[in-house]
Enzyme design. Structure first.
Site, mmCIF file in Angstrom:
data_model
loop_
_atom_site.group_PDB
_atom_site.id
_atom_site.type_symbol
_atom_site.label_atom_id
_atom_site.label_comp_id
_atom_site.label_asym_id
_atom_site.label_seq_id
_atom_site.Cartn_x
_atom_site.Cartn_y
_atom_site.Cartn_z
ATOM 1 N N MET A 13 -0.664 5.301 -6.118
ATOM 2 C CA MET A 13 0.574 4.230 -5.724
ATOM 3 C C MET A 13 1.691 4.365 -6.770
ATOM 4 O O MET A 13 2.827 4.669 -6.519
ATOM 5 C CB MET A 13 0.102 2.892 -5.295
ATOM 6 C CG MET A 13 -0.561 2.835 -4.031
ATOM 7 S SD MET A 13 0.345 3.429 -2.484
ATOM 8 C CE MET A 13 1.755 2.030 -2.410
ATOM 9 N N SER A 128 4.423 -1.458 1.692
ATOM 10 C CA SER A 128 3.665 -0.908 2.720
ATOM 11 C C SER A 128 4.068 0.648 2.898
ATOM 12 O O SER A 128 4.966 1.267 2.480
ATOM 13 C CB SER A 128 3.834 -1.584 4.130
ATOM 14 O OG SER A 128 3.328 -0.835 5.034
ATOM 15 N N LYS A 182 4.157 -9.485 3.457
ATOM 16 C CA LYS A 182 3.374 -8.114 3.464
ATOM 17 C C LYS A 182 2.032 -8.325 4.249
ATOM 18 O O LYS A 182 1.346 -7.460 4.773
ATOM 19 C CB LYS A 182 3.143 -7.766 1.778
ATOM 20 C CG LYS A 182 2.261 -6.548 1.837
ATOM 21 C CD LYS A 182 2.706 -5.232 2.480
ATOM 22 C CE LYS A 182 1.471 -4.086 2.677
ATOM 23 N NZ LYS A 182 0.507 -3.773 1.451
ATOM 24 N N HIS A 185 2.316 -8.752 7.748
ATOM 25 C CA HIS A 185 2.306 -7.136 8.142
ATOM 26 C C HIS A 185 1.318 -6.567 8.373
ATOM 27 O O HIS A 185 0.806 -6.045 9.609
ATOM 28 C CB HIS A 185 3.389 -6.473 7.204
ATOM 29 C CG HIS A 185 3.210 -5.116 7.414
ATOM 30 N ND1 HIS A 185 2.330 -4.391 6.783
ATOM 31 C CD2 HIS A 185 4.184 -4.022 8.029
ATOM 32 C CE1 HIS A 185 2.401 -3.024 7.206
ATOM 33 N NE2 HIS A 185 3.621 -2.838 7.670
ATOM 34 N N ASN A 186 0.354 -6.724 7.451
ATOM 35 C CA ASN A 186 -0.994 -6.039 7.399
ATOM 36 C C ASN A 186 -1.841 -6.708 8.815
ATOM 37 O O ASN A 186 -2.438 -6.205 9.411
ATOM 38 C CB ASN A 186 -1.724 -6.362 6.127
ATOM 39 C CG ASN A 186 -1.246 -5.348 5.202
ATOM 40 O OD1 ASN A 186 -0.139 -4.821 5.240
ATOM 41 N ND2 ASN A 186 -2.233 -4.791 4.110
ATOM 42 N N GLU A 189 -0.703 -5.436 11.846
ATOM 43 C CA GLU A 189 -1.406 -4.197 11.747
ATOM 44 C C GLU A 189 -2.718 -4.219 12.414
ATOM 45 O O GLU A 189 -3.138 -3.346 13.184
ATOM 46 C CB GLU A 189 -1.264 -3.460 10.357
ATOM 47 C CG GLU A 189 -2.001 -2.159 10.033
ATOM 48 C CD GLU A 189 -1.786 -1.577 8.768
ATOM 49 O OE1 GLU A 189 -0.753 -1.881 8.128
ATOM 50 O OE2 GLU A 189 -2.966 -1.120 8.287
HETATM 51 P P1 NDP Z 1 -6.061 1.500 -7.880
HETATM 52 O O1 NDP Z 1 -6.074 -0.058 -7.114
HETATM 53 O O2 NDP Z 1 -7.330 2.176 -7.353
HETATM 54 O O3 NDP Z 1 -5.977 1.178 -9.296
HETATM 55 C C1 NDP Z 1 -6.271 1.895 -10.296
HETATM 56 C C2 NDP Z 1 -5.146 1.603 -11.366
HETATM 57 O O4 NDP Z 1 -5.192 0.386 -11.773
HETATM 58 C C3 NDP Z 1 -5.159 2.792 -12.513
HETATM 59 O O5 NDP Z 1 -3.783 3.083 -12.924
HETATM 60 C C4 NDP Z 1 -6.136 1.995 -13.553
HETATM 61 O O6 NDP Z 1 -5.825 2.486 -14.908
HETATM 62 C C5 NDP Z 1 -5.473 0.596 -13.392
HETATM 63 N N1 NDP Z 1 -6.277 -0.327 -13.929
HETATM 64 C C6 NDP Z 1 -7.203 -0.941 -13.369
HETATM 65 N N2 NDP Z 1 -7.833 -2.039 -14.106
HETATM 66 C C7 NDP Z 1 -6.878 -2.079 -15.102
HETATM 67 C C8 NDP Z 1 -6.736 -3.023 -16.151
HETATM 68 N N3 NDP Z 1 -7.549 -3.977 -16.666
HETATM 69 N N4 NDP Z 1 -5.660 -2.942 -17.136
HETATM 70 C C9 NDP Z 1 -4.945 -1.708 -16.981
HETATM 71 N N5 NDP Z 1 -5.002 -0.945 -15.857
HETATM 72 C C10 NDP Z 1 -5.792 -1.146 -14.924
HETATM 73 O O7 NDP Z 1 -4.664 2.146 -7.527
HETATM 74 P P2 NDP Z 1 -3.867 2.503 -6.135
HETATM 75 O O8 NDP Z 1 -2.676 3.350 -6.842
HETATM 76 O O9 NDP Z 1 -4.364 2.724 -5.039
HETATM 77 O O10 NDP Z 1 -3.429 0.925 -5.867
HETATM 78 C C11 NDP Z 1 -2.421 0.358 -6.908
HETATM 79 C C12 NDP Z 1 -2.092 -1.088 -6.267
HETATM 80 O O11 NDP Z 1 -1.150 -0.531 -4.842
HETATM 81 C C13 NDP Z 1 -3.149 -1.804 -5.755
HETATM 82 O O12 NDP Z 1 -2.828 -3.128 -6.012
HETATM 83 C C14 NDP Z 1 -3.336 -1.707 -4.149
HETATM 84 O O13 NDP Z 1 -3.997 -2.507 -3.702
HETATM 85 C C15 NDP Z 1 -1.961 -1.533 -3.806
HETATM 86 N N6 NDP Z 1 -1.484 -0.806 -2.793
HETATM 87 C C16 NDP Z 1 -2.409 0.377 -2.483
HETATM 88 C C17 NDP Z 1 -2.039 1.162 -1.197
HETATM 89 C C18 NDP Z 1 -2.540 2.473 -0.982
HETATM 90 O O14 NDP Z 1 -2.351 2.855 0.268
HETATM 91 N N7 NDP Z 1 -3.876 2.961 -1.764
HETATM 92 C C19 NDP Z 1 -0.979 0.634 -0.315
HETATM 93 C C20 NDP Z 1 -0.048 -0.631 -0.731
HETATM 94 C C21 NDP Z 1 -0.591 -1.094 -1.941
HETATM 95 P P3 NDP Z 1 -6.857 3.620 -15.358
HETATM 96 O O15 NDP Z 1 -6.358 4.842 -14.940
HETATM 97 O O16 NDP Z 1 -6.639 3.272 -16.906
HETATM 98 O O17 NDP Z 1 -8.258 3.252 -15.057
#
Ligand code: NDP
Length: 477
Positions: A13, A128, A182, A185-186, A189
Site C-alpha cells: 500500500m 479504499s 471508511k 464504506h467497508n 461493501e
Molecule cells: P501490512 O499491513 O502488511 O504492513 C507491512 C508494513 O508495516 C511494512 O512496511 C512493515 O515494515 C511495517 N511495520 C510493521 N510493524 C512495524 C513496526 N512495529 N514499526 C515500523 N514498521 C512496521 O502492509 P499493507 O501495505 O498491506 O497495508 C498497510 C496499511 O494499509 C494497513 O494498515 C492496512 O490495513 C491498510 N490498507 C490495506 C489495504 C490493502 O488492500 N492491502 C487497503 C487499504 C488499507 P517492514 O517492511 O520493516 O516489516
C-alpha cells in the site's frame, strides 16, 4: 529539505501510494523500517518521479519541507502507535502525521487528541481501493483539522480517482471522521457482496443455471441501474473456469468466509449508536455462519440438505424479480449505512456532508457504482432527508421492486434457499413503513415484569399499570 510529503511503511500500500504521489509530480520522501523495501522501491520505480529515500527515520523527517506531512502506511494497531512514538520527538509544532492504515476510528480519536496536545496535527485517513487503487487513484477519506487538510488536500485530491472531473477525495471532518466513514464504506461493501452472493444463489437454485450462464445475467445487469464494480467482477468470477479441474472456479472454492475486519467494527459501532444496519449485520453474520464448518456438517446430517426442488415457471420474470429484489435490498443497505454515518457525525460532532461522501465513493473504491450519483442528488435536494429510502429516486425503485422482492423471499423460503440479507432488508422496509409495530406489546411486557413504564397514544406522560392489584389500575409514573 525538499520533499513535499513523506511515506513511511513501504509494503504494497505505502509503496503504491508513494508512487502515485511521485507520478503526479510531488516530491516524496520514502522510508521503511527494513531498508530493503526503500531500496527496491527506488531501484524499480525511481524513474517514475522524484523520490527522496532515507534509511533512518531522522533523515526521513529531515528531508521534508515544513510544515512536514508524514504518511504512515504500516500494519494497523500497535505498529502504528510504535511509529507515531518514534516520529513525535523528531517533529515540530504544526507538523502533520497522516495515518492511511485501516485504523479503528476510536484509536484515531485517541491518537488525534494525544498529538493535538503536543501541537501536532493528526489526520486519520481512510484509503479504499486496495493496492491497485493506491497506485492508480483510490478513494480517499481524510479526517483531521481543516489546517492539516489545507496542506494535504491539494495532493490527495490530485492522486485520488477522478469521476466526471470531480476528485474522489474530500475532507470528511475532524479526528476520527475519515476512518469512521471508511469503516462504514467497508460495512456497505459487506452488505453489497452478500446481496450479490444471494442473488447468484437464487438464480442458481431457481434456474438450475450454470455459473457461466449466471455470469451472463450479471453482465447484462451491469448495463443498467445496478452498474457497479462489484457486479462487473461478479460476472468475471462466475465466468472463470478452474484450469486444474475444468470446473467452474466458484465450485472449487471452499464456501467458508471470514469476518475479522471492518464489517464487525461497523456492526459494533451501529449497536453503540442504536442504528439498525440489518443489511451489514446479516452480511457479517452470514460470513460467520459459513465459517462454522463443524456445525454446518452436524446440521446437514441432522436435517439433510434444504428444501424442495425448485424450478421457476418463467425464467425472464424470475431473473427480473431477483434483479429488482437485489436493487431494493441494496438501497436498504446504503440507506442504513448513511443513517449510521449521520448518527456518528452527530454523536462525535463531525458535521459530515452525506452527499459529498457519496461523491467520493464513485471511483477508486470497491463499492463504486452508478447509483452513488443518486445518493448525492438526494442529499443535495434535502440535506435533512430522514432516510435515503424516501428520496424520490430510491422510493420509486423500491416501490417498483416490492412485489418482486416478496416473491423472491417467499419462494426462497419455500425452497430452503437462505437469503438472510434479502429477507431482513424486506423486513426492515416493512418495519419502517408499518402503521403499528408490536413494540407496543414489548412495552406492555416490560411494564408487567419490570415496571419499566410506557407511554400512551392518547396522552402525554409515562404510565405504569399495577399488574398485581385486582383492578389493575393505571398510575402516572
Ligand atoms: P501490512 O499491513 O502488511 O504492513 C507491512 C508494513 O508495516 C511494512 O512496511 C512493515 O515494515 C511495517 N511495520 C510493521 N510493524 C512495524 C513496526 N512495529 N514499526 C515500523 N514498521 C512496521 O502492509 P499493507 O501495505 O498491506 O497495508 C498497510 C496499511 O494499509 C494497513 O494498515 C492496512 O490495513 C491498510 N490498507 C490495506 C489495504 C490493502 O488492500 N492491502 C487497503 C487499504 C488499507 P517492514 O517492511 O520493516 O516489516
Amino acid at each position: 529539505a525538499t520533499a513535499q510529503i513523506g511515506v513511511t511503511g513501504l509494503a504494497v500500500m505505502g509503496r503504491n501510494l508513494a508512487r502515485n504521489l511521485a507520478r503526479n509530480g510531488f516530491t516524496v520522501a520514502v522510508h521503511n523500517r527494513s531498508p530493503e523495501r526503500t531500496r527496491s522501491l527506488v531501484a524499480e520505480h525511481g524513474d517514475e518521479g522524484t523520490f527522496v529515500p532515507s534509511e533512518s527515520l531522522a533523515d526521513f523527517v529531515g528531508s521534508l519541507e515544513r510544515p512536514r506531512a508524514v504518511i504512515i502506511m504500516v500494519k494497523a494497531g500497535a505498529p502504528t502507535d510504535a511509529v507515531i512514538d518514534e516520529l513525535v520527538p523528531l517533529l515540530d509544532e504544526g507538523d502533520i502525521i497522516v495515518d492511511c492504515g485501516n485504523a479503528h476510528f476510536a484509536d484515531t480519536r485517541r491518537r488525534e487528541e494525544a498529538l493535538r496536545a503536543k501541537g501536532l496535527h493528526f489526520s486519520g485517513t481512510g484509503v479504499s481501493g486496495g493496492e491497485e487503487g493506491a497506485l492508480l487513484g483510490p478513494s480517499i477519506m481524510p479526517g483531521g483539522s481543516a489546517e492539516s487538510y489545507a496542506k494535504l488536500g491539494p495532493m490527495f485530491e490530485k492522486i485520488a480517482a477522478q469521476v466526471d472531473g470531480t476528485s474522489c477525495c474530500r475532507h470528511i471532518g475532524p479526528d476520527g471522521a475519515g476512518h469512521f466513514v471508511k469503516m462504514v464504506h467497508n460495512g456497505i461493501e459487506y452488505a453489497d457482496m452478500q446481496l450479490i452472493a444471494e442473488a447468484y444463489d437464487l438464480l442458481r437454485a431457481g434456474l438450475s443455471a450454470s455459473p457461466a450462464e449466471i455470469a451472463e445475467i450479471f453482465r447484462e445487469w451491469n448495463t443498467g441501474e445496478l452498474e457497479s464494480f462489484l457486479i462487473e467482477i461478479t460476472a468475471e468470477v462466475l465466468g472463470h473456469t478452474d484450469a486444474a479441474t475444468g470446473r467452474a472456479f466458484v465450485d472449487v472454492v471452499l464456501d467458508q468466509a471470514e469476518q475479522k475486519g471492518t464489517g464487525r467494527w461497523t456492526v459494533q459501532s451501529a449497536l453503540d449508536l442504536g442504528i439498525p444496519i440489518t443489511g451489514i449485520a446479516e452480511a457479517t453474520f452470514a460470513r460467520s455462519l459459513s465459517g462454522h464448518a463443524g456445525q454446518r456438517e452436524a446440521a446437514r446430517r441432522a436435517f439433510g440438505d434444504a428444501g424442495e426442488k425448485w424450478q421457476v415457471e418463467d425464467r425472464d420474470t424470475f431473473v427480473e424479480d431477483v434483479r429488482r429484489a437485489l436493487l431494493a435490498s441494496k438501497i436498504v443497505a446504503y440507506a442504513q449505512g448513511f443513517d449510521h454515518i449521520r448518527a456518528g457525525s452527530s454523536e462525535y460532532d463531525w458535521d459530515i456532508d452525506l452527499g459529498g461522501t457519496a461523491t467520493i465513493w464513485r471511483g477508486g473504491c470497491i463499492i463504486r457504482a452508478r447509483f452513488l450519483d443518486r445518493i448525492k442528488e438526494a442529499y443535495d435536494a434535502e440535506p435533512e432527508l430522514p432516510s435515503l429510502l424516501v428520496a424520490p429516486y430510491f422510493a420509486e425503485a423500491v416501490s417498483a421492486g416490492v412485489p418482486s422482492w416478496r416473491r423472491v423471499v417467499v419462494d426462497a423460503a419455500r425452497a430452503g434457499v437462505p437469503t438472510p440479507a434479502f429477507s431482513s432488508s424486506l423486513a426492515y422496509f416493512d418495519g419502517l413503513r408499518a402503521e403499528r409495530l408490536p413494540a407496543a406489546l414489548l412495552q406492555g411486557l416490560r411494564d408487567n415484569f419490570g415496571a419499566h413504564t410506557y407511554r400512551r397514544v392518547d396522552r402525554d406522560g409515562s404510565f405504569h399499570t399495577l399488574w398485581a392489584t385486582e383492578g389493575r389500575s393505571e398510575v402516572e409514573a
